[in-house]
Write a protein that holds these residues in place. Structure first.
Motif: not given
Length: 342
Positions: A75-104
């Motif tokens: 999601i690129d600006p001006p869009g963004r996730i404002v709330s909620g959780a995306i749990r992938f195998k127990g990890r909340d993707l909304t809490k990960l850094s851009e580098e951690e997301i890129r690795q997945l």
């Protein structure tokens, strides 16, 4: 006639596992524009298990693609996730850094786009692109990656894979390019693949072949697959479960057999009724009245009420999520009777 063909298929790997591969909880993705806030995804929740196929269906502008892009972190600006959780195998993707997301991304989670040229570089040969997809995430030599690429093309039904590996994207047909995109998505054996209308631009014969390839790969590898589409015929042929989206929300969710065979939400019934095979020969095709509302100016209460033949006084309020039967979810104050569609 639309039929929930998935119900007749052999059980897929791991669909009985208790822990979901992905659990989306009250996800909200908004776009902050000069004209106002566009609530493209507004409180979406669903889960998908290993080896399962979830179809997300709805009209254009319902929020299907933005849901998929939110999951994979695109999601690129001006869009963004404002709330909620995306749990992938127990990890909340909304809490990960851009580098951690890129690795997945591209390794444990992959995406197949509607236009394969969005995923393929027109100036690089197919072998170069697939090898890069492997070596970006795994420490293997070029020879090993090349053999993996050959096997991946063979797995998706591409004839003479050695020759196709040396081709450029423009030298392949649309169906062949989409098979390459699917091969790249599956090559690292991801836990989750998001397919955003990957067969829309293909003729029906190639479309059927792509659906078969995707089903077989999920069945054999245990990969969970989210199939985003507006085509109910496609989703009924491939999905184990279906989520129907309208104006940024899921309005009905259940097994493919339940949702297609006995829809409870008037919008779902309207979508099914709009399929030409459900209309009598020589009569005007059925269509849902009105237009999809602007996400900038949604009506209060139920967003579908101005188009709904069953709307009543309660529809001025937003309908809560209810569970008419186990595993089935609905947002409607005046649900239809549970009866089979003819």
């Amino acid at each position: 006639m639309i039929e929930a063909a998935a119900t007749a298929q052999e059980p897929r790997i791991g669909t009985g596992d208790a822990e979901p591969t992905l659990a989306v909880e009250e996800l909200k993705t908004h776009f902050f524009t000069r004209a106002g806030v566009v609530k493209a995804v507004d409180g979406v929740s669903f889960s998908i298990k290993r080896g399962e196929v979830l179809g997300i269906v709805g009209e254009s502008g319902s929020g299907k693609s933005i849901t998929g892009l939110s999951i994979i972190g695109l999601i690129d600006p001006p869009g963004r996730i404002v709330s909620g959780a995306i749990r992938f195998k127990g990890r909340d993707l909304t809490k990960l850094s851009e580098e951690e997301i890129r690795q997945l991304r591209g390794d444990r989670i992959a995406m197949i786009f509607q236009d394969p040229m969005m995923a393929l570089n027109p100036v690089l040969r197919i072998d170069t692109q697939i090898i890069e997809a492997v070596r970006a995430h795994h420490d293997v030599d070029r020879g090993t990656a090349l053999e993996m690429a050959r096997e991946a093309l063979s797995a998706v039904g591409i004839p003479a894979p050695e020759r196709r590996l040396k081709a450029y994207p423009h030298e392949l047909s649309g169906g062949m390019r989409q098979r390459v995109a699917i091969a790249i998505a599956f090559i690292n054996k991801p836990d989750l693949i998001i397919a955003d209308e990957p067969t829309t631009a293909l003729d029906v014969t190639i479309q059927a072949q792509i659906l078969h390839v995707a089903q077989e790969l999920c069945r054999n590898t245990g990969t969970a697959l989210i199939w985003i589409t507006h085509d109910l015929a496609v989703v009924s042929a491939i999905a184990d479960r279906i989520a129907v989206m309208y104006a940024g929300r899921i309005v009905e969710q259940g097994t493919a057999a339940e949702v297609i065979g006995s829809p409870l939400h008037p919008y779902t019934r309207g979508l099914i009724g709009s399929v030409p095979s459900h209309n009598a020969r020589g009569k005007r095709l059925y269509q849902i009245s009105g237009m999809t509302p602007s996400l900038l100016h949604l009506p209060p209460g139920c967003a579908f009420r101005n188009r709904c033949d069953y709307a009543g006084p309660l529809c001025s309020e937003a309908p809560p999520v209810t569970e008419p039967t186990q595993g089935r979810q609905l947002r409607c104050f005046y649900p239809l009777k549970s009866e089979a569609m003819s």
